[in-house]
Design a protein around this motif. Structure first.
Motif, PDB file in Angstrom:
ATOM      1  N   ILE B   3       0.837  -1.199   0.000  1.00 45.46           N
ATOM      2  CA  ILE B   3       0.000   0.000   0.000  1.00 45.46           C
ATOM      3  C   ILE B   3       0.875   1.252   0.000  1.00 45.46           C
ATOM      4  CG2 ILE B   3      -1.560   1.341   1.453  1.00 45.46           C
ATOM      5  CD1 ILE B   3      -3.107  -0.791   0.173  1.00 45.46           C
ATOM      6  N   ILE B   4       1.917   1.224   0.809  1.00 49.34           N
ATOM      7  CA  ILE B   4       2.848   2.355   0.827  1.00 49.34           C
ATOM      8  C   ILE B   4       4.237   1.830   0.508  1.00 49.34           C
ATOM      9  CG2 ILE B   4       3.938   4.167   2.208  1.00 49.34           C
ATOM     10  CD1 ILE B   4       1.535   4.132   4.030  1.00 49.34           C
ATOM     11  N   GLN B   5       4.892   2.523  -0.380  1.00 52.48           N
ATOM     12  CA  GLN B   5       6.269   2.170  -0.689  1.00 52.48           C
ATOM     13  C   GLN B   5       7.039   3.469  -0.889  1.00 52.48           C
ATOM     14  OE1 GLN B   5       6.592  -0.623  -3.855  1.00 52.48           O
ATOM     15  NE2 GLN B   5       8.642  -1.174  -3.215  1.00 52.48           N
ATOM     16  N   THR B   6       8.134   3.616  -0.183  1.00 52.15           N
ATOM     17  CA  THR B   6       8.959   4.800  -0.418  1.00 52.15           C
ATOM     18  C   THR B   6      10.338   4.330  -0.848  1.00 52.15           C
ATOM     19  OG1 THR B   6       9.914   4.996   1.801  1.00 52.15           O
ATOM     20  CG2 THR B   6       7.755   5.995   1.456  1.00 52.15           C
ATOM     21  N   GLN B  25       7.883  -0.083   3.463  1.00 55.18           N
ATOM     22  CA  GLN B  25       7.057  -1.039   2.738  1.00 55.18           C
ATOM     23  C   GLN B  25       5.904  -1.405   3.645  1.00 55.18           C
ATOM     24  OE1 GLN B  25       7.820  -3.578   0.083  1.00 55.18           O
ATOM     25  NE2 GLN B  25       9.671  -2.633  -0.750  1.00 55.18           N
ATOM     26  N   VAL B  26       4.741  -0.950   3.311  1.00 52.96           N
ATOM     27  CA  VAL B  26       3.580  -1.257   4.149  1.00 52.96           C
ATOM     28  C   VAL B  26       2.650  -2.185   3.381  1.00 52.96           C
ATOM     29  CG1 VAL B  26       1.607  -0.311   5.387  1.00 52.96           C
ATOM     30  CG2 VAL B  26       3.766   0.949   5.332  1.00 52.96           C
ATOM     31  N   PRO B  27       2.555  -3.452   3.821  1.00 55.97           N
ATOM     32  CA  PRO B  27       1.697  -4.396   3.101  1.00 55.97           C
ATOM     33  C   PRO B  27       0.214  -4.126   3.339  1.00 55.97           C
ATOM     34  CG  PRO B  27       2.981  -5.520   4.821  1.00 55.97           C
ATOM     35  CD  PRO B  27       3.237  -4.057   4.959  1.00 55.97           C
ATOM     36  N   GLU B  28      -0.603  -4.476   2.346  1.00 53.93           N
ATOM     37  CA  GLU B  28      -2.042  -4.249   2.455  1.00 53.93           C
ATOM     38  C   GLU B  28      -2.625  -5.071   3.602  1.00 53.93           C
ATOM     39  OE1 GLU B  28      -4.300  -4.952  -1.130  1.00 53.93           O
ATOM     40  OE2 GLU B  28      -5.876  -3.667  -0.306  1.00 53.93           O
ATOM     41  N   GLY B  29      -3.551  -4.465   4.310  1.00 51.34           N
ATOM     42  CA  GLY B  29      -4.244  -5.159   5.388  1.00 51.34           C
ATOM     43  C   GLY B  29      -3.453  -5.259   6.673  1.00 51.34           C
ATOM     44  N   LYS B  47       3.872  13.088   7.328  1.00 47.25           N
ATOM     45  CA  LYS B  47       3.406  14.276   6.601  1.00 47.25           C
ATOM     46  C   LYS B  47       3.824  14.216   5.138  1.00 47.25           C
ATOM     47  CE  LYS B  47       3.480  17.444  10.489  1.00 47.25           C
ATOM     48  NZ  LYS B  47       4.363  18.473  11.044  1.00 47.25           N
ATOM     49  N   MET B  48       4.988  13.635   4.877  1.00 45.79           N
ATOM     50  CA  MET B  48       5.398  13.506   3.474  1.00 45.79           C
ATOM     51  C   MET B  48       4.469  12.532   2.746  1.00 45.79           C
ATOM     52  SD  MET B  48       9.517  13.710   3.116  1.00 45.79           S
ATOM     53  CE  MET B  48      10.086  12.761   4.505  1.00 45.79           C
ATOM     54  N   LEU B  49       4.053  11.469   3.453  1.00 51.81           N
ATOM     55  CA  LEU B  49       3.153  10.503   2.820  1.00 51.81           C
ATOM     56  C   LEU B  49       1.837  11.172   2.412  1.00 51.81           C
ATOM     57  CD1 LEU B  49       3.552   7.345   5.113  1.00 51.81           C
ATOM     58  CD2 LEU B  49       4.647   7.821   2.926  1.00 51.81           C
ATOM     59  N   LEU B  50       1.420  12.161   3.193  1.00 47.37           N
ATOM     60  CA  LEU B  50       0.159  12.847   2.911  1.00 47.37           C
ATOM     61  C   LEU B  50       0.343  14.039   1.986  1.00 47.37           C
ATOM     62  CD1 LEU B  50      -1.303  12.774   6.519  1.00 47.37           C
ATOM     63  CD2 LEU B  50      -2.283  11.630   4.533  1.00 47.37           C
ATOM     64  N   ILE B  60       7.630   8.438  -3.372  1.00 49.25           N
ATOM     65  CA  ILE B  60       6.572   7.844  -2.553  1.00 49.25           C
ATOM     66  C   ILE B  60       5.527   7.254  -3.484  1.00 49.25           C
ATOM     67  CG2 ILE B  60       4.734   8.312  -0.880  1.00 49.25           C
ATOM     68  CD1 ILE B  60       6.334  10.785  -0.008  1.00 49.25           C
ATOM     69  N   GLN B  61       5.166   6.003  -3.222  1.00 47.74           N
ATOM     70  CA  GLN B  61       4.058   5.413  -3.965  1.00 47.74           C
ATOM     71  C   GLN B  61       2.993   4.957  -2.985  1.00 47.74           C
ATOM     72  OE1 GLN B  61       6.083   2.433  -6.169  1.00 47.74           O
ATOM     73  NE2 GLN B  61       6.654   3.850  -7.794  1.00 47.74           N
ATOM     74  N   LEU B  62       1.782   5.408  -3.230  1.00 52.78           N
ATOM     75  CA  LEU B  62       0.650   4.942  -2.445  1.00 52.78           C
ATOM     76  C   LEU B  62      -0.300   4.218  -3.390  1.00 52.78           C
ATOM     77  CD1 LEU B  62       1.741   7.224  -0.463  1.00 52.78           C
ATOM     78  CD2 LEU B  62      -0.587   7.320   0.370  1.00 52.78           C
ATOM     79  N   PHE B  63      -0.747   3.044  -2.994  1.00 48.93           N
ATOM     80  CA  PHE B  63      -1.624   2.207  -3.829  1.00 48.93           C
ATOM     81  C   PHE B  63      -0.992   2.016  -5.213  1.00 48.93           C
ATOM     82  CE2 PHE B  63      -4.233   5.293  -1.393  1.00 48.93           C
ATOM     83  CZ  PHE B  63      -4.633   4.455  -0.380  1.00 48.93           C
ATOM     84  N   GLY B  64       0.319   1.965  -5.270  1.00 51.78           N
ATOM     85  CA  GLY B  64       1.001   1.763  -6.548  1.00 51.78           C
ATOM     86  C   GLY B  64       1.088   3.003  -7.415  1.00 51.78           C
ATOM     87  N   LYS B  65       0.584   4.140  -6.904  1.00 54.85           N
ATOM     88  CA  LYS B  65       0.650   5.379  -7.707  1.00 54.85           C
ATOM     89  C   LYS B  65       1.697   6.311  -7.129  1.00 54.85           C
ATOM     90  CE  LYS B  65      -4.167   5.569  -9.121  1.00 54.85           C
ATOM     91  NZ  LYS B  65      -4.939   5.040  -7.981  1.00 54.85           N
ATOM     92  N   GLN B  66       2.426   6.917  -8.016  1.00 57.86           N
ATOM     93  CA  GLN B  66       3.432   7.885  -7.613  1.00 57.86           C
ATOM     94  C   GLN B  66       2.765   9.110  -6.996  1.00 57.86           C
ATOM     95  OE1 GLN B  66       6.562   7.004  -8.603  1.00 57.86           O
ATOM     96  NE2 GLN B  66       7.632   8.732  -7.725  1.00 57.86           N
TER      97      GLN B  66
END
Lengths: 242, 303
Positions: B3-6, B25-29, B47-50, B60-66
Motif C-alpha cells: 500500500i505504501i512504498q517509499t 514497505q507497508v503491506p495491504e491489510g 506528513k510527506m506521505l500525505l 513515494i508510492q501509495l496504492f502503486g501510484k506515484q
C-alpha cells in the motif's frame, strides 16, 4: 468539489463570533454619518446625496475595510488554529478550490455589507425625514462598492494566509485604506485595491465621473492576482513543523 | 499488494537531515507500527506521505501510484489521517465537525452516526468541540479519519493524551480495523509496548533512518533465548564450536550460541575442557523486546 468546500465553509460560519462585527461595524458609520449630516445642514444642502457623503466618509475608508478584514482573517484564522491546516490540506481537494472556498464567501460578505450599508442609509434618511426621491444611482454605488470590496477581500485573504494572525491583517486593511485615500486624492485610486471600495461607492462624492469599466477590470485583476498568490502560498509551502 | 512504498525518501530542513533514505514497505491489510523515539522523524515522514511536507528527494508510492501534485488529490481520496494532536473547530459541535469532514470526503451522511458510535461519542455529538476533554477530541479526530472508510488510515500517536482505559480502547479499535473494514493502518508511536500490542508489521526509525522493518514476529524472534559463553580463549573456542557445526557470534567478549539441549551443552563443556580451555561463564540469556529496541535505536549511535 468547490460546492462541497462551500458547504463546509457555510458550516464553519455557524456561531462565528465575527457576526458580531456585522451588527456593529456598518451601524457605527450610519449613526456617525447621520449625526454629522444633521449637525452640518448648512453646508450639506443636497439631502440624500449629502447624507451619502457623510455615511460613506466613515464606512468606505474605515468600517467596511475593517469588516472585510475581520471576516477574511477569521476564515484563515480558523485553519491556522490547532492543527486544522493539516486536516484541511489532507482532504482530497486541490489548493485552488480551497482558496476559492475562502474567496467566494468573502465576496458574499462584501455584497452583504453593501446591502446592509444601503439599507441603513435608506433607514437613516427616512428617519430624519428626507423628502427628495431616493437617488436612483444607489444600487450602482453599492454593486460597484461590493466589487471593489472583492479586491480588498482577495488581498486580505492573502495577508491572513501568509501572516497567520488575526489582528495584523485587519490593521493592514486600515493602513491600506488610508493609503488608498491618499492615492485617490492624487487620482491614482483606480490602480490601488484599497481605493476601489471607496471609489466604487463614490464615497464623499456621489457626482464623481467614474469609468466603471476601469473599476471592474481593476477589481478583477487584483482579485485574480491575489487569489493566485494565495493558491501559491497554500500549495508551495510545507505544513508547519511542530 | 504494497500500500505504501517509499524509495530513498529524504527530508532536509536547513542543514539537518530529518529523514534519510527511507525505504518503507507497508503491506495491504497490515497494521504497520511506525516506532521511534521522539524527534526521530516519524511525523515528518507521515506528513510527506500525505503530501503535507515536500520531500527533499526520493519517491513515494501509495496504492502503486506515484505521489505528486497531479496524483495527490486522487490518492488522498483513499486516505484518512490523524496527524499530531487532533484538529477541530472549537465553535462547532462534534457532529458539525464531522459533517465538514464527511462533506469534504464525499462520504454518505449516515456514516457520521456510524463513526460516532464506533468512537462512542454519540451522546456528546451536540456539545461544542471546544468543551470536549482531550480524550474526546482524540476520539473525534479518529472518527473524522474513519469517515469514508478509506483504504488507508494514517494515525500519528493516536493514544497521546488518553487515559489508560482510553488507550486500551483505542488500541482495540485500531486492531479491529483491518478485519472490520479491510483497512491498512499506519500507526506511529514512541512506545514499544504500544506497537507490540497493536501492530503486526514494524518499522523502527532512529534519527531519520529506518533501522528495522519486518513483521512483529521477526522482531520477537530476535528476543529468543540463547547461550552466552566466555572462555579463557574465545578464538580457539569459536573454531572448536564451528568444527562441531555450531555457528556463533561474538558479542562483548561472549560467544553467543543458540539454546542447546542439556546433553549437547555437557558434551560441549567436555570438548572445551579437553582443549585446556577454561570456562569462565556459561549462561542462558533472554533479550527483552525493550533491549532490542534500545539496541536498534541507541546502540547504532556509536557507529
Amino acid at each position: 468539489m468547490l460546492m462541497r468546500i462551500l458547504r463546509t465553509e457555510g458550516i464553519k460560519f455557524r456561531r462565528a463570533p465575527v457576526w458580531a462585527a456585522f451588527l456593529l461595524l456598518p451601524v457605527l458609520p450610519a449613526v456617525l454619518g447621520t449625526g454629522n449630516y444633521l449637525a452640518n445642514l448648512g453646508v450639506l444642502p443636497n439631502q440624500w446625496y449629502s447624507l451619502w457623503t457623510q455615511h460613506t466618509l466613515f464606512s468606505s475608508y474605515f468600517f467596511l475595510p475593517a469588516l472585510l478584514g475581520v471576516f477574511c482573517s477569521w476564515e484563515w484564522y480558523l485553519e491556522h488554529s490547532g492543527h486544522n491546516m493539516h486536516a484541511l490540506l489532507s482532504f482530497p481537494a486541490p489548493p485552488w478550490a480551497l482558496c476559492l472556498g475562502k474567496l467566494l464567501p468573502a465576496l458574499g460578505i462584501s455584497f452583504l455589507s453593501q446591502a446592509v450599508t444601503g439599507g441603513l442609509f435608506l433607514l437613516s434618511g427616512s428617519l430624519i425625514g428626507l423628502t427628495d426621491p431616493v437617488p436612483p444611482e444607489l444600487p450602482e454605488w453599492l454593486v460597484c462598492g461590493a466589487l471593489g470590496g472583492m479586491a480588498v477581500c482577495a488581498v486580505q485573504l492573502s495577508l491572513s494566509l501568509l501572516l497567520r494572525s488575526f489582528a495584523v491583517p485587519v490593521a493592514l486593511a486600515l493602513l491600506g485604506s488610508i493609503a488608498g485615500l491618499m492615492l485617490t486624492a492624487q487620482g491614482l485610486g483606480l490602480y490601488f485595491p484599497y481605493s476601489l471600495l471607496a471609489l466604487g461607492m463614490r464615497a464623499n462624492n456621489p457626482s464623481m465621473e467614474l469609468d466603471i469599466r476601469v473599476l471592474v477590470v481593476s477589481s478583477l485583476v487584483y482579485t485574480l492576482l491575489f487569489t493566485l498568490l494565495s493558491i501559491r502560498l497554500l500549495s508551495g509551502r510545507d505544513a508547519p513543523a511542530e | 499488494m504494497t500500500i505504501i512504498q517509499t524509495q530513498e525518501l529524504c527530508k532536509r530542513y536547513g542543514t539537518a537531515m530529518r529523514v534519510k533514505e527511507l525505504n518503507l514497505q507497508v503491506p495491504e491489510g497490515s497494521i504497520y507500527g511506525f516506532l521511534g523515539p521522539n524527534g526521530a522523524g516519524k511525523s515528518t515522514t507521515l506528513k510527506m506521505l500525505l503530501g503535507l511536507v515536500r520531500s527533499t528527494s526520493g519517491e513515494i508510492q501509495l496504492f502503486g501510484k506515484q505521489m505528486g501534485p497531479r496524483t495527490r488529490v486522487e490518492i488522498l481520496r483513499q486516505v484518512g489521517s490523524l496527524i499530531e494532536s487532533p484538529s477541530y473547530y472549537g465553535h462547532l459541535t462534534g457532529e458539525e465537525n464531522l459533517r465538514i469532514v464527511q462533506t469534504m470526503r464525499g462520504a454518505p451522511a449516515e456514516q457520521i452516526d456510524e463513526v460516532l458510535q464506533i468512537v462512542r461519542l454519540q451522546d456528546q455529538k451536540n456539545k461544542l468541540a471546544a468543551h470536549y476533554s482531550l480524550g474526546m477530541k482524540q476520539r473525534l479526530g479518529l472518527a473524522a479519519a474513519l469517515l469514508g472508510f478509506p483504504r488507508l488510515l494514517i494515525l500519528d500517536e493516536p493514544t497521546n493524551g488518553l487515559d489508560p482505559a482510553g488507550i486500551q480502547e483505542m488500541r482495540e479499535l485500531i486492531r479491529s480495523l483491518p478485519q472490520r473494514f479491510g483497512m491498512t493502518v499506519v500507526v506511529s508511536s514512541h512506545l514499544l509496548s504500544e506497537i507490540d500490542q497493536m501492530a503486526d508489521t514494524v518499522g523502527i526509525i532512529r534519527e531519520g533512518e529506518l533501522v528495522f522493518q519486518d513483521t512483529l514476529a521477526a522482531l520477537h524472534g530476535r528476543s529468543r533465548p540463547h547461550l552466552a559463553l566466555r572462555t579463557t580463549d574465545n578464538a580457539v573456542a569459536r573454531s572448536l564450536l564451528e568444527k562441531q557445526g555450531l555457528g556463533c557470534t561474538e558479542e562483548e567478549g561472549h560467544l553467543i550460541l543458540p539454546l542447546l539441549p542439556d546433553h549437547q551443552v555437557a558434551a560441549l563443556n567436555c570438548a572445551l575442557a579437553g582443549q585446556q580451555l577454561g570456562i569462565l561463564r556459561l549462561e542462558e540469556r533472554k533479550k527483552s523486546l525493550e533491549d532490542i529496541f534500545l539496541e536498534l535505536t541507541g546502540k547504532a549511535a556509536s557507529l
